[in-house]
Enzyme design. Sequence first.
Site, PDB file in Angstrom:
ATOM      1  N   GLY A   1       0.813  -1.212   0.000  1.00 19.76           N
ATOM      2  CA  GLY A   1       0.000   0.000   0.000  1.00 19.76           C
ATOM      3  C   GLY A   1       0.845   1.261   0.000  1.00 19.76           C
TER       4      GLY A   1
ATOM      5  CD  GLU B   1       2.943   7.734 -11.460  1.00 20.94           C
ATOM      6  OE1 GLU B   1       3.236   6.969 -12.394  1.00 20.94           O
ATOM      7  OE2 GLU B   1       1.823   8.247 -11.327  1.00 20.94           O
TER       8      GLU B   1
ATOM      9  CG  HIS C   1       3.194   0.635  -5.305  1.00 18.92           C
ATOM     10  ND1 HIS C   1       3.292   1.689  -4.426  1.00 18.92           N
ATOM     11  CD2 HIS C   1       3.805  -0.415  -4.698  1.00 18.92           C
ATOM     12  CE1 HIS C   1       3.922   1.289  -3.331  1.00 18.92           C
ATOM     13  NE2 HIS C   1       4.251   0.026  -3.466  1.00 18.92           N
TER      14      HIS C   1
ATOM     15  CD  GLN D   1       7.399  -7.898   3.968  1.00 19.49           C
ATOM     16  OE1 GLN D   1       6.716  -8.817   3.519  1.00 19.49           O
ATOM     17  NE2 GLN D   1       7.907  -6.959   3.188  1.00 19.49           N
TER      18      GLN D   1
ATOM     19  N   GLY E   1       8.942  -5.182  -8.695  1.00 23.80           N
ATOM     20  CA  GLY E   1       9.812  -4.095  -9.139  1.00 23.80           C
ATOM     21  C   GLY E   1      11.290  -4.429  -8.984  1.00 23.80           C
TER      22      GLY E   1
ATOM     23  CE  LYS F   1      12.958   1.431  -3.504  1.00 24.70           C
ATOM     24  NZ  LYS F   1      12.563   0.473  -2.501  1.00 24.70           N
TER      25      LYS F   1
ATOM     26  CB  SER G   1      10.678   4.037  -1.421  1.00 22.14           C
ATOM     27  OG  SER G   1      10.425   3.448  -0.164  1.00 22.14           O
ATOM     28  CB  SER G   2       5.684   3.317   0.867  1.00 17.27           C
ATOM     29  OG  SER G   2       5.074   2.669  -0.235  1.00 17.27           O
TER      30      SER G   2
HETATM   31  P1  AMP Z   1       6.046  -2.456  -1.558  1.00 16.08           P
HETATM   32  O1  AMP Z   1       4.669  -1.890  -1.443  1.00 16.08           O
HETATM   33  O2  AMP Z   1       7.132  -1.487  -1.211  1.00 16.08           O
HETATM   34  O3  AMP Z   1       6.186  -3.799  -0.894  1.00 16.08           O
HETATM   35  O4  AMP Z   1       6.261  -2.742  -3.110  1.00 16.08           O
HETATM   36  C1  AMP Z   1       5.379  -3.515  -3.857  1.00 16.08           C
HETATM   37  C2  AMP Z   1       5.978  -3.785  -5.216  1.00 16.08           C
HETATM   38  O5  AMP Z   1       6.235  -2.550  -5.869  1.00 16.08           O
HETATM   39  C3  AMP Z   1       7.329  -4.520  -5.130  1.00 16.08           C
HETATM   40  O6  AMP Z   1       7.395  -5.460  -6.183  1.00 16.08           O
HETATM   41  C4  AMP Z   1       8.316  -3.399  -5.330  1.00 16.08           C
HETATM   42  O7  AMP Z   1       9.550  -3.826  -5.874  1.00 16.08           O
HETATM   43  C5  AMP Z   1       7.580  -2.516  -6.307  1.00 16.08           C
HETATM   44  N1  AMP Z   1       8.111  -1.142  -6.260  1.00 16.08           N
HETATM   45  C6  AMP Z   1       8.247  -0.360  -5.158  1.00 16.08           C
HETATM   46  N2  AMP Z   1       8.831   0.810  -5.489  1.00 16.08           N
HETATM   47  C7  AMP Z   1       9.084   0.743  -6.825  1.00 16.08           C
HETATM   48  C8  AMP Z   1       9.684   1.642  -7.771  1.00 16.08           C
HETATM   49  N3  AMP Z   1      10.155   2.824  -7.410  1.00 16.08           N
HETATM   50  N4  AMP Z   1       9.762   1.240  -9.057  1.00 16.08           N
HETATM   51  C9  AMP Z   1       9.296   0.035  -9.438  1.00 16.08           C
HETATM   52  N5  AMP Z   1       8.718  -0.847  -8.602  1.00 16.08           N
HETATM   53  C10 AMP Z   1       8.621  -0.496  -7.315  1.00 16.08           C
END
Ligand code: AMP
Length: 281
Positions: free
Chosen positions: A31, A35, A37, A61, A147, A149, A185-186
Site C-alpha cells: 500500500g 508511481e 506501484h 517481514q 519491481g 527496485k 518508495s513508500s
Molecule cells: P512495496 O509496497 O514497497 O512492498 O512494493 C510492492 C511492489 O512494488 C514490489 O514489487 C516493489 O519492488 C515494487 N516497487 C516499489 N517501489 C518501486 C519503484 N520505485 N519502481 C518500481 N517498482 C517499485
Amino acid sequence: MEVVRGADEILNAGKTAREQDRTIGFVPTMGALHEGHLSLIRCAREENERVVVSIFVNPLQFGPSEDFERYPRDEEADAKLAEVEGVDLLFVPSVREIYPDGTPPSVDPGPAGRLLEGASRPGYFEGMLTVVDRLLALAVPDRAYFGEKDWQQLVLVRRMARERHPEIEIVACPTVRERDGLAMSSRNSYLDPEQRAASVSLYEALQGAKAMFDAGERDTRVLVTEMTKRVEVEPLAEPDYAAVVDEETFEESERIERGARALISARIGEARLIDNLRLGD
Ligand code: AMP
C-alpha cells in the site's frame, strides 16, 4: 473495482476467472501506492484480462525495531488510485485472514537470502517469501509483477515461485524514479526536506559506479569504495552497505567478469533506503 478482504473471496474470484478463461495479472503491495506501484499495475493491465492488486503490510517481514506500526497506510487513497488504473479486484486482507493458524512455517530464502538485505534485516526475506507464497496461492495469477527496485527480493521471489508455483510467470518491472533519480518508495514520506536532498546520494553513488564500470573499471573494491564515499559525504546519511555482486547469487568477486549489480542501502533519518543498478548491458 471490487474490494475484498476474505481469503475465500479472492480464491473464488480467481476460480471464476479461470472458468471464464480470463488471464490474471497480480500485483502484491504494502500500500501507500506511488508511481512505482502504478507502473506495475499498468504493466499487468496491458498483459492480462483481469488485474488483482493486494494491499497487506506483512508483520512477518518487519523486525522488532522496524517501522511496522508507523508504515504509511491510506486505503482510501490507494483504492482511488487503483480504480483509476483499471484494477478489477483489490484484496485488502487482515493479518488473521492471511495467517489463520498463527505464524506459518517460514519459507527458506537460501544462501542468497542471507546476504545484503538478509544480513541487515534478519528474518525479512523469510517473512516476505512466506507472504508472497501465500498471496500467490490465493490470487492464482498467470503473472505476478515485481519491481527491480527491490532486486534481491525479485530474485528470491523468482526462485521461490519456480519451485512452488511453476505455473506462474514472475514479471520484473524497471525502477521508477523521482526527477533527481531517487527511487520511489513508500518510505520516502519519512524524509524531511533536508533528508530528502541527502537521499539522492544513493542513486548518485550507483550512477558513479556505473560510469566507472562503463569507462572500464572492473575492480569491485574500487567501485564499492567510490559508492561508499558518495554516501558518506552526506552528514544525514548513515551507509548500511554498498556492494557490487553477481546478479543472481549476490556473491562478490574481486573482478567483474561479465555483468554485475551495484546495490546500496543507507539510513537517512527514520527511513532505511535501498537502491540498485545493473552494471553491464
Ligand atoms: P512495496 O509496497 O514497497 O512492498 O512494493 C510492492 C511492489 O512494488 C514490489 O514489487 C516493489 O519492488 C515494487 N516497487 C516499489 N517501489 C518501486 C519503484 N520505485 N519502481 C518500481 N517498482 C517499485
